[in-house]
Scaffold this motif. Structure first.
Motif, PDB file in Angstrom:
ATOM      1  N   UNK A  15       0.871  -1.177   0.000  1.00 37.21           N
ATOM      2  CA  UNK A  15       0.000   0.000   0.000  1.00 37.21           C
ATOM      3  C   UNK A  15       0.905   1.224   0.000  1.00 37.21           C
ATOM      4  N   UNK A  16       1.053   1.810  -1.191  1.00 40.84           N
ATOM      5  CA  UNK A  16       1.878   3.012  -1.337  1.00 40.84           C
ATOM      6  C   UNK A  16       0.978   4.187  -1.709  1.00 40.84           C
ATOM      7  N   UNK A  17       1.457   5.377  -1.474  1.00 37.75           N
ATOM      8  CA  UNK A  17       0.662   6.567  -1.783  1.00 37.75           C
ATOM      9  C   UNK A  17       0.274   6.629  -3.263  1.00 37.75           C
ATOM     10  N   UNK A  18       1.220   6.402  -4.204  1.00 35.63           N
ATOM     11  CA  UNK A  18       0.798   6.438  -5.620  1.00 35.63           C
ATOM     12  C   UNK A  18      -0.287   5.413  -5.943  1.00 35.63           C
ATOM     13  N   UNK A  19      -0.170   4.205  -5.409  1.00 42.39           N
ATOM     14  CA  UNK A  19      -1.191   3.183  -5.680  1.00 42.39           C
ATOM     15  C   UNK A  19      -2.544   3.604  -5.125  1.00 42.39           C
ATOM     16  N   UNK A  20      -2.553   4.100  -3.899  1.00 41.98           N
ATOM     17  CA  UNK A  20      -3.807   4.523  -3.275  1.00 41.98           C
ATOM     18  C   UNK A  20      -4.427   5.679  -4.054  1.00 41.98           C
ATOM     19  N   UNK A  21      -3.618   6.665  -4.435  1.00 40.08           N
ATOM     20  CA  UNK A  21      -4.127   7.839  -5.168  1.00 40.08           C
ATOM     21  C   UNK A  21      -4.688   7.431  -6.534  1.00 40.08           C
ATOM     22  N   UNK A  22      -3.991   6.551  -7.234  1.00 39.64           N
ATOM     23  CA  UNK A  22      -4.458   6.115  -8.556  1.00 39.64           C
ATOM     24  C   UNK A  22      -5.745   5.309  -8.418  1.00 39.64           C
ATOM     25  N   UNK A  23      -5.803   4.443  -7.431  1.00 37.11           N
ATOM     26  CA  UNK A  23      -7.010   3.651  -7.202  1.00 37.11           C
ATOM     27  C   UNK A  23      -8.195   4.540  -6.852  1.00 37.11           C
ATOM     28  N   UNK A  24      -7.984   5.507  -5.964  1.00 41.44           N
ATOM     29  CA  UNK A  24      -9.060   6.445  -5.597  1.00 41.44           C
ATOM     30  C   UNK A  24      -9.535   7.220  -6.816  1.00 41.44           C
ATOM     31  N   UNK A  25      -8.601   7.673  -7.633  1.00 36.60           N
ATOM     32  CA  UNK A  25      -8.951   8.442  -8.826  1.00 36.60           C
ATOM     33  C   UNK A  25      -9.804   7.612  -9.777  1.00 36.60           C
ATOM     34  N   UNK A  26      -9.401   6.384 -10.033  1.00 37.10           N
ATOM     35  CA  UNK A  26     -10.157   5.526 -10.950  1.00 37.10           C
ATOM     36  C   UNK A  26     -11.539   5.189 -10.401  1.00 37.10           C
ATOM     37  N   UNK A  27     -11.637   5.006  -9.088  1.00 39.30           N
ATOM     38  CA  UNK A  27     -12.923   4.636  -8.500  1.00 39.30           C
ATOM     39  C   UNK A  27     -13.931   5.775  -8.530  1.00 39.30           C
ATOM     40  N   UNK A  28     -13.476   7.010  -8.446  1.00 38.61           N
ATOM     41  CA  UNK A  28     -14.432   8.117  -8.393  1.00 38.61           C
ATOM     42  C   UNK A  28     -14.454   8.968  -9.659  1.00 38.61           C
TER      43      UNK A  28
END
Length: 143
Positions: A15-28
């Motif tokens: 769980x890295x910041x880039x992965x979390x940010x990209x996942x959040x972006x794609x989900x919303x």
């Protein structure tokens, strides 16, 4: 389908910041289908410090983990979307690249019939219809 940090870990990803940010972006995202470049630009607009190479790497990792699906459309258009529980097909505008998801039970049934007629057992399929969307600027290109 919302993914959590635990889903990342289950997929073997830290769980890295880039992965979390990209996942959040794609989900919303309003756009359900985003190219790596669109993801990168959106992150930069949000003030995130991430490189384009990182975006490509993370999206590829997500694809391998089954978190996102990559669609390679004509005109070298490659987009990503969060993996969904239900199957859908796509309409793609030849002019602006707009992508519309659709599901049609009649088409789904006919594909199964065609496969069966040829002794083929389907494991999956991808249907993409190309044309001109209803945007007036796109419509004007065909007149």
């Amino acid at each position: 389908m919302a993914f959590t940090n635990q889903d990342l870990r289950k997929a073997g990803l830290k769980v890295t910041l880039p992965r979390v940010k990209i996942l959040e972006l794609l989900e919303r995202a309003d756009l359900h289908h985003m190219s790596a470049e669109e993801v990168y630009k959106a992150l930069i607009e949000q003030g995130e410090d991430v490189g384009l190479a990182t975006v490509y790497r993370v999206l590829t990792q997500f694809e391998q983990a089954g978190i996102v699906e990559r669609h390679n459309f004509e005109n070298n258009l490659s987009v990503f979307e969060i993996t969904q529980d239900e199957h859908h097909d796509h309409l793609v505008c030849d002019v602006c690249g707009k992508i519309i998801e659709f599901h049609n039970e009649v088409i789904e049934d006919e594909q199964i019939k065609v496969a069966a007629e040829h002794g083929f057992k389907l494991s999956g399929h991808s249907l993409v219809l190309y044309g001109i969307c209803d945007n007036q600027e796109c419509q004007d290109t065909i007149r």
